[in-house]
Design an enzyme around this catalytic site. Structure first.
Site, PDB file in Angstrom:
ATOM      1  N   LYS A  53       2.028  -3.460   6.797  1.00  0.00           N
ATOM      2  CA  LYS A  53       2.425  -3.586   5.760  1.00  0.00           C
ATOM      3  C   LYS A  53       3.906  -3.283   5.743  1.00  0.00           C
ATOM      4  O   LYS A  53       4.677  -3.905   4.703  1.00  0.00           O
ATOM      5  CB  LYS A  53       1.619  -2.385   4.652  1.00  0.00           C
TER       6      LYS A  53
ATOM      7  N   TYR B  67      -2.631  -0.732  10.969  1.00  0.00           N
ATOM      8  CA  TYR B  67      -2.501  -1.347   9.819  1.00  0.00           C
ATOM      9  C   TYR B  67      -1.401  -1.100   8.981  1.00  0.00           C
ATOM     10  O   TYR B  67      -0.638  -1.924   8.451  1.00  0.00           O
ATOM     11  CB  TYR B  67      -3.817  -0.978   8.921  1.00  0.00           C
TER      12      TYR B  67
ATOM     13  N   SER C 115       0.767  -1.317   0.052  1.00  0.00           N
ATOM     14  CA  SER C 115       0.018   0.005   0.288  1.00  0.00           C
ATOM     15  C   SER C 115       0.794   1.271  -0.012  1.00  0.00           C
ATOM     16  O   SER C 115       1.766   1.054   0.654  1.00  0.00           O
ATOM     17  CB  SER C 115      -0.834   0.050   1.163  1.00  0.00           C
TER      18      SER C 115
END
Ligand code: NAD
Ligand code: WQD
Length: 337
Positions: A153, A149, A124
């Site tokens: 990643k 979150y 992302s």
């Protein structure tokens, strides 16, 4: 190739499945349906006119995954199976770290045992964090994230890089998505968020179809030309095509490669609302509200590397994204249910 899509029943995975099938690849979908449903897999078969092998399983479940790798000769894995709600990750960090990192480790273990050497990862733009200049380019260092979150990643990219360092036959392609929106042109597949949508486009679509009264624009006082945040929105089928190109690239390359998948052109929240209105001849009720914690004023991709190395370029316009979103939502007001 026979490609395993972990989390393949989800929004991006299901659209990617259609793109891979159209190019002549076979797909095996593994999903526990924690944020999707089996009907999405039926629609993949309907839209592609091809059969898909699918399993309902938790990708963290080593025994189940070992069986799946034994029952199918897998050439490449694409890992979509993650929890992805930024706000929820602040409330439930342990669940996010457990799910996102464990799924990655389990896949890597199963691949090593089965001799599978090609891994494509759903990363992302969030990994650029808060420090980098815009547009984001792959040579920039990963930044610091404002939420768990985003950190999952960052950590998963590092895990995958270390795994590739230790096994020179392993290929890892890290795909950093910007803001995927839109739906398959058929109107039979699209984004189907559970509960109240966190993201802009599904929220607009639910206002349009009457499931929500109005959209709140998070902040009208950012240092941008109309005061609202700007993002790099990309049609989900262009993103799906990026996975096809990545899989084909992985087939004859080794080591780690990272690619931004965005259009390179940012649009503001107000521009998105107005584009949706004019593409679909519909009014969207909205009001300007408070800023949302953690939002950056603007960011977009430099996607020249994907163009040069993968031969990938986006084809669809913002109007296409708005029209396809509405075509999906108006024909499926309650999503797949
Ligand atoms: P999604 O929630 O629609 O798809 C993820 C799928 O994974 C779902 O079907 C879910 O049921 C499944 N899943 C989650 N944990 C699982 C587990 N332990 N076992 C089996 N299945 C599991 O999300 P999406 O938008 O399609 O995103 C796919 C990937 O792309 C995610 O990793 C996400 O973080 C990443 N990503 C998404 C965006 C975005 O804006 N949509 C942007 C950048 C990156
Ligand atoms: C877009 C713009 C909001 C909802 C998120 C993740 C990111 C990546 C993509 C996974 C922002 C505004 C939104 C609403 C609004 N996901 N907005 N009203 O935040 O750019 O990115 O999804 O990796 O990591 O953070 O996308 O769609 O939530 O927001 O005004 O009801 O729309 O403030 O400016 P975002 P988004």
């Amino acid at each position: 190739m026979n490609i395993l899509l972990a989390g393949g029943a989800g929004y991006i995975g299901s659209h990617t499945a259609v793109e891979l099938l159209a190019a002549g690849h076979d797909v095996v979908i593994v999903d526990d349906y924690c944020n999707s449903c089996a009907e999405a897999v039926n629609r993949v078969e309907e839209v592609s006119g091809k059969k898909v092998v699918s399993y309902e399983a938790d990708v963290k479940d080593k025994a189940a995954m070992t069986t799946i790798f034994k029952e199918n000769k897998i050439d490449c894995v694409i890992h979509f199976a993650g929890l992805k709600a930024v706000g929820e990750s602040v409330q439930k960090p342990i669940e996010y770290y457990r799910n996102n990192i464990d799924t990655t480790l389990t896949l890597l273990e199963c691949m090593r045992e089965a001799g599978v050497k090609k891994f494509v990862f759903s990363s992302s733009a969030t990994v650029y964090g808060e420090e980098n200049d815009i547009p984001y380019i792959e040579t920039m260092k990963r930044g610091s994230c404002s939420n768990p979150y985003g950190w999952t990643k960052v950590m998963m990219e590092e895990i995958l890089e270390d795994a590739a360092k230790a096994d020179e036959d392993l290929t890892v392609v890290l795909l950093r998505y910007f803001n995927p929106i839109g739906a398959h042109e058929s109107g039979r597949m699209g984004e189907d968020p559970q509960g109240i949508p966190n993201n802009l486009m599904p929220y607009i679509a639910q206002v349009a179809v009457g499931r929500r009264d109005h959209l709140t624009v998070y902040g009208g006082d950012y240092p941008t030309k109309d005061g609202t945040c700007r993002r790099d929105y990309i049609h989900v089928m262009d993103l799906a095509n990026g996975h096809l190109k990545a899989v084909e690239y992985a087939a004859d390359h080794k080591g780690v490669e990272v690619f931004n998948l965005g259009t390179g052109t940012p649009y503001s929240v107000l521009e998105i609302i107005h584009a949706f209105e004019s593409a679909n001849d519909i009014k969207i009720k909205y009001e300007i509200g408070e800023r949302r914690a953690g939002d950056l004023p603007e960011f977009w991709a430099n996607s020249e590397k994907a163009e040069k190395v993968l031969g990938w370029k986006t084809k669809r316009t913002l109007e296409d994204m708005c029209r396809d979103t509405w075509n999906w939502q108006k024909n499926n007001p309650q999503g797949y249910k």
